[in-house]
Structure formats: C-alpha cells, structure tokens
Write a protein that holds these residues in place. Structure first.
Motif, PDB file in Angstrom:
ATOM      1  N   ALA A   1       0.820  -1.207   0.000  1.00 32.03           N
ATOM      2  CA  ALA A   1       0.000   0.000   0.000  1.00 32.03           C
ATOM      3  C   ALA A   1       0.854   1.257   0.000  1.00 32.03           C
ATOM      4  O   ALA A   1       0.552   2.234  -0.703  1.00 32.03           O
ATOM      5  CB  ALA A   1      -0.928   0.003   1.216  1.00 32.03           C
ATOM      6  N   PHE A   2       1.920   1.267   0.768  1.00 33.90           N
ATOM      7  CA  PHE A   2       2.812   2.435   0.790  1.00 33.90           C
ATOM      8  C   PHE A   2       3.438   2.648  -0.582  1.00 33.90           C
ATOM      9  O   PHE A   2       3.509   3.777  -1.087  1.00 33.90           O
ATOM     10  CB  PHE A   2       3.904   2.252   1.841  1.00 33.90           C
ATOM     11  CG  PHE A   2       4.853   3.417   1.950  1.00 33.90           C
ATOM     12  CD1 PHE A   2       4.534   4.513   2.732  1.00 33.90           C
ATOM     13  CD2 PHE A   2       6.057   3.424   1.257  1.00 33.90           C
ATOM     14  CE1 PHE A   2       5.397   5.600   2.827  1.00 33.90           C
ATOM     15  CE2 PHE A   2       6.920   4.497   1.344  1.00 33.90           C
ATOM     16  CZ  PHE A   2       6.592   5.585   2.132  1.00 33.90           C
ATOM     17  N   ALA A   3       3.880   1.548  -1.212  1.00 32.89           N
ATOM     18  CA  ALA A   3       4.468   1.649  -2.549  1.00 32.89           C
ATOM     19  C   ALA A   3       3.442   2.151  -3.554  1.00 32.89           C
ATOM     20  O   ALA A   3       3.733   3.006  -4.402  1.00 32.89           O
ATOM     21  CB  ALA A   3       5.018   0.292  -2.982  1.00 32.89           C
ATOM     22  N   GLY A   4       2.213   1.655  -3.478  1.00 27.03           N
ATOM     23  CA  GLY A   4       1.162   2.075  -4.410  1.00 27.03           C
ATOM     24  C   GLY A   4       0.789   3.533  -4.235  1.00 27.03           C
ATOM     25  O   GLY A   4       0.537   4.249  -5.213  1.00 27.03           O
ATOM     26  N   ALA A   5       0.761   4.006  -2.985  1.00 33.34           N
ATOM     27  CA  ALA A   5       0.408   5.408  -2.723  1.00 33.34           C
ATOM     28  C   ALA A   5       1.451   6.354  -3.292  1.00 33.34           C
ATOM     29  O   ALA A   5       1.116   7.378  -3.915  1.00 33.34           O
ATOM     30  CB  ALA A   5       0.253   5.628  -1.222  1.00 33.34           C
ATOM     31  N   THR A   6       2.714   6.043  -3.096  1.00 30.72           N
ATOM     32  CA  THR A   6       3.762   6.918  -3.628  1.00 30.72           C
ATOM     33  C   THR A   6       3.794   6.869  -5.158  1.00 30.72           C
ATOM     34  O   THR A   6       4.083   7.877  -5.815  1.00 30.72           O
ATOM     35  CB  THR A   6       5.136   6.515  -3.051  1.00 30.72           C
ATOM     36  OG1 THR A   6       5.360   5.106  -3.273  1.00 30.72           O
ATOM     37  CG2 THR A   6       5.191   6.774  -1.555  1.00 30.72           C
ATOM     38  N   PHE A   7       3.464   5.717  -5.740  1.00 27.09           N
ATOM     39  CA  PHE A   7       3.407   5.594  -7.197  1.00 27.09           C
ATOM     40  C   PHE A   7       2.289   6.462  -7.768  1.00 27.09           C
ATOM     41  O   PHE A   7       2.495   7.222  -8.715  1.00 27.09           O
ATOM     42  CB  PHE A   7       3.192   4.132  -7.579  1.00 27.09           C
ATOM     43  CG  PHE A   7       2.900   3.913  -9.041  1.00 27.09           C
ATOM     44  CD1 PHE A   7       3.912   3.963  -9.986  1.00 27.09           C
ATOM     45  CD2 PHE A   7       1.598   3.666  -9.476  1.00 27.09           C
ATOM     46  CE1 PHE A   7       3.642   3.767 -11.340  1.00 27.09           C
ATOM     47  CE2 PHE A   7       1.318   3.473 -10.817  1.00 27.09           C
ATOM     48  CZ  PHE A   7       2.347   3.524 -11.752  1.00 27.09           C
TER      49      PHE A   7
ATOM     50  N   ALA B   1      -0.710   2.555   6.224  1.00 21.30           N
ATOM     51  CA  ALA B   1       0.467   2.636   5.356  1.00 21.30           C
ATOM     52  C   ALA B   1       0.191   3.473   4.112  1.00 21.30           C
ATOM     53  O   ALA B   1       1.024   4.284   3.692  1.00 21.30           O
ATOM     54  CB  ALA B   1       0.917   1.233   4.951  1.00 21.30           C
ATOM     55  N   ALA B   2      -0.992   3.296   3.503  1.00 24.16           N
ATOM     56  CA  ALA B   2      -1.348   4.071   2.316  1.00 24.16           C
ATOM     57  C   ALA B   2      -1.454   5.551   2.654  1.00 24.16           C
ATOM     58  O   ALA B   2      -0.994   6.412   1.890  1.00 24.16           O
ATOM     59  CB  ALA B   2      -2.660   3.572   1.733  1.00 24.16           C
ATOM     60  N   SER B   3      -2.040   5.876   3.792  1.00 21.30           N
ATOM     61  CA  SER B   3      -2.183   7.281   4.205  1.00 21.30           C
ATOM     62  C   SER B   3      -0.828   7.936   4.384  1.00 21.30           C
ATOM     63  O   SER B   3      -0.606   9.079   3.963  1.00 21.30           O
ATOM     64  CB  SER B   3      -3.000   7.365   5.502  1.00 21.30           C
ATOM     65  OG  SER B   3      -4.303   6.869   5.317  1.00 21.30           O
ATOM     66  N   ILE B   4       0.105   7.214   5.002  1.00 20.73           N
ATOM     67  CA  ILE B   4       1.470   7.745   5.168  1.00 20.73           C
ATOM     68  C   ILE B   4       2.098   7.983   3.800  1.00 20.73           C
ATOM     69  O   ILE B   4       2.742   9.011   3.562  1.00 20.73           O
ATOM     70  CB  ILE B   4       2.326   6.771   5.997  1.00 20.73           C
ATOM     71  CG1 ILE B   4       1.794   6.693   7.434  1.00 20.73           C
ATOM     72  CG2 ILE B   4       3.793   7.219   6.000  1.00 20.73           C
ATOM     73  CD1 ILE B   4       2.459   5.615   8.279  1.00 20.73           C
ATOM     74  N   GLY B   5       1.896   7.035   2.883  1.00 17.32           N
ATOM     75  CA  GLY B   5       2.445   7.184   1.539  1.00 17.32           C
ATOM     76  C   GLY B   5       1.888   8.400   0.816  1.00 17.32           C
ATOM     77  O   GLY B   5       2.615   9.124   0.125  1.00 17.32           O
ATOM     78  N   PHE B   6       0.593   8.670   0.972  1.00 16.12           N
ATOM     79  CA  PHE B   6      -0.006   9.839   0.319  1.00 16.12           C
ATOM     80  C   PHE B   6       0.464  11.146   0.954  1.00 16.12           C
ATOM     81  O   PHE B   6       0.660  12.145   0.258  1.00 16.12           O
ATOM     82  CB  PHE B   6      -1.536   9.745   0.366  1.00 16.12           C
ATOM     83  CG  PHE B   6      -2.107   8.794  -0.645  1.00 16.12           C
ATOM     84  CD1 PHE B   6      -1.894   8.986  -2.006  1.00 16.12           C
ATOM     85  CD2 PHE B   6      -2.840   7.685  -0.247  1.00 16.12           C
ATOM     86  CE1 PHE B   6      -2.406   8.112  -2.947  1.00 16.12           C
ATOM     87  CE2 PHE B   6      -3.363   6.807  -1.170  1.00 16.12           C
ATOM     88  CZ  PHE B   6      -3.150   7.009  -2.529  1.00 16.12           C
ATOM     89  N   PHE B   7       0.656  11.152   2.252  1.00 18.17           N
ATOM     90  CA  PHE B   7       1.183  12.360   2.899  1.00 18.17           C
ATOM     91  C   PHE B   7       2.586  12.664   2.396  1.00 18.17           C
ATOM     92  O   PHE B   7       2.953  13.819   2.185  1.00 18.17           O
ATOM     93  CB  PHE B   7       1.183  12.196   4.420  1.00 18.17           C
ATOM     94  CG  PHE B   7      -0.125  12.547   5.070  1.00 18.17           C
ATOM     95  CD1 PHE B   7      -0.667  13.819   4.941  1.00 18.17           C
ATOM     96  CD2 PHE B   7      -0.818  11.608   5.808  1.00 18.17           C
ATOM     97  CE1 PHE B   7      -1.881  14.148   5.525  1.00 18.17           C
ATOM     98  CE2 PHE B   7      -2.030  11.919   6.397  1.00 18.17           C
ATOM     99  CZ  PHE B   7      -2.562  13.197   6.260  1.00 18.17           C
TER     100      PHE B   7
END
Length: 314
Positions: A84-90, A188-194
């Motif tokens: 999820a973190f990888a997908g959010a930053t992508f 994890a996704a929320s952290i990635g988007f921030f």
C-alpha cells in the motif's frame, strides 16, 4: 451541506457492504469521489484516511463476533501495508489526466471480478480447516495493498475472493480477517499519500463524514455477515462499480465516446447487471433449498439410527 450528507450516506452504505462482504468500501467511495471530479490521488488519500477509523471499528466489531483469524491478519496485513505504501507513492507521482482513467480502469476490472465471481461461483466451501500458508498470503498481501492504494480500493476484491477460493477458512472468518488487516493497509497508504502529495489536497471534512458513516455501519455489518446472502450482495455491488467506472472511462479523453454510444453501453450494462442479480437470487434459493433437504434427510437418518439402536437394545 448536501454533498457532505451524501458522502456520509455513501460511507455508511460502503461500510455496510464492506463489513458484510469483505470488500467494496474503498472501491465504492473512490468511485463516487472520482465521479464528482476529485483528484485521483486526493480521492484515494481521503478514502484511506477515513478507512483508518472504519477498519478499526470494523475490526473491533468482527472481533466481538469472533469473525477473525489473527494468524491470517498478521501474515497478509504486514505485506499488504508494504504494498500500500508503494502504491500510494506511485499514484502520487502520476498526473491527474493520466491517473483518473488508470484508476477507473483498475476499479472497472475489480468491479467485473466481483460481479463475475459472486454471480457465477458464489462462495466455495471446500478444504475448510486447512492452514493458509505464508507463501500464499505474503504475495497476495503485497499485490492487494498496491492495487488498493493505486485504485482507491481493492484490498477486499483482491484478498477476499482469493482466500474464499482456497476454501480453507469459513466465509465469516475470511471477511473479518480481511477487514481487520485492512487497518494496517489504510495506515500505510495514508502515510504514503502524505509523503507524496502532502495534506493540502485532502478535504478533511470529507474524511470526517465518510468516517462517521462507516463507523456507524461497522457493528451492523459485522452482525449482518452471519445472515446476509453474500452471493446476491456481491452481484449488486459489482454492477454498481462496473456501471460507474464505465461511465467515467467513456467520458475520459482516452475514449470520449458519443452520447449514443454511452447510452447503448449503459443500457447493455444495466440489462446484464439485472440478469446477474436475478441469477444470483435463483442460485441462492436453490442452494438454500438443497441445504434444507439435506438437513431434513440427515435428521431422518439420525432418527432411524436411534430407533434401530433402541430396538436392538430392547
């Protein structure tokens, strides 16, 4: 105010479906946000921030109803968070013009999967009790987490059918475990988007109303999972997702279909959708009747065996 009330109702309905089916909160909510013109990364970030609260509430509710296998949560949730973190930053690095149709395509595929899976096959129940191994759950979590963040939803549509298909875990345990592990994915996704887009593009009032609607629905859904026919619900939700995202794609710069083509597509999808629901209802009733007949026959065999035993003893 009207938009906020609508979002709250969407959050309630989406969590009601998600908590009883094990999927569709993110897909449903993100689809609506995209339909009203929200930036794709911001839409996914909004939904995942709301999901931190809704998945926590849903996890607690499912725990209270004993619907969770914590070993499965650990094995799929941690790799899911990484994906999820990888997908959010992508997704954060894509332009809006590219991201919107990409996300709608992902959502459309997920919607088709849900519609076909539940309409045609229902819920497999073989192999119950066999362990779910880490070598199966780890890659499933990575893929599910990445798709969830880039598509604004997908953890349930990827994870729930895959585990159900294995037939190794009771349906209510699958749904409860997927919902509980989604908390890690949402964080994890929320952290990635921030990290990727910051907080200025996120409407926190939207997050709040989605969260409130979802939290209210969570305990109701955890109770419904024991009673609602997942096959029928899956067909209904899959059709909504397909119809909405086909509309987005037909209106995008990728296709830019004429009004006549759009109308024909909507009517065709609506007819197929109605047929899918009707088929699911019929198959559900047939399966229920067969189970009733089998239960009656089993009871008759048991009574006959008891009478035979009693006659022998006398």
């Amino acid at each position: 105010m009207r938009a906020l009330i609508l979002l709250g109702l969407v959050g309630f309905a989406a969590q009601l479906v998600d908590g009883s089916l094990g999927m569709a909160y993110g897909v449903t909510s993100t689809t609506l946000l995209l339909a009203i013109g929200t930036n794709p990364a911001a839409a996914s970030a909004t939904v995942h921030l709301a999901e931190i609260g809704t998945t926590l509430a849903s996890g607690v509710s499912h725990w209270r109803f004993n619907n969770i296998d914590w070993k499965v949560v650990a094995k799929i949730g941690i790799p899911g968070a990484v994906g999820a973190f990888a997908g959010a930053t992508f997704l954060s690095g894509l332009s809006t013009e590219v991201a919107a149709p990409v996300m709608s395509t992902i959502l459309l595929v997920l919607g088709l999967y849900v519609l076909i899976r539940f309409t045609a096959f229902g819920l497999p129940r073989g192999n119950l009790g066999k362990p779910l191994r880490k070598r199966f759950l780890t890659p499933l979590g990575l893929v599910g987490g990445f798709v969830d963040a880039t598509g604004g939803g997908g953890w349930g549509p990827v994870g729930t059918p895959a585990i159900l298909a294995s037939g190794r875990l009771a349906p209510r345990k699958v749904i409860g475990s997927i919902d509980a592990s989604e908390f890690l994915v949402a964080v994890a996704a929320s952290i990635g988007f921030f990290v990727g887009i910051g907080s200025e593009n996120i409407n926190f009032s939207w997050v709040a109303v989605l969260l409130i609607g979802g939290v209210i629905a969570a305990p109701i859904a955890a109770w419904l999972v024991r009673h609602i026919p997942p096959r029928i619900l899956g067909s209904a939700v899959g059709g909504v997702i397909v119809l909405t995202n086909v509309r987005t794609l037909l209106r995008s710069d990728w296709i830019d279909a004429s009004s006549g083509v759009q109308t024909f597509a909507y009517i065709t999808i609506a007819v197929i959708w109605a047929a899918a629901i009707a088929y699911s209802v019929r198959e559900y009733r047939r399966d229920r009747d067969n189970e009733t007949v089998e239960a009656i026959e089993e009871e008759e065999r048991r009574r006959a065996a008891e009478q035979e035993t009693a006659g022998t003893a006398s």
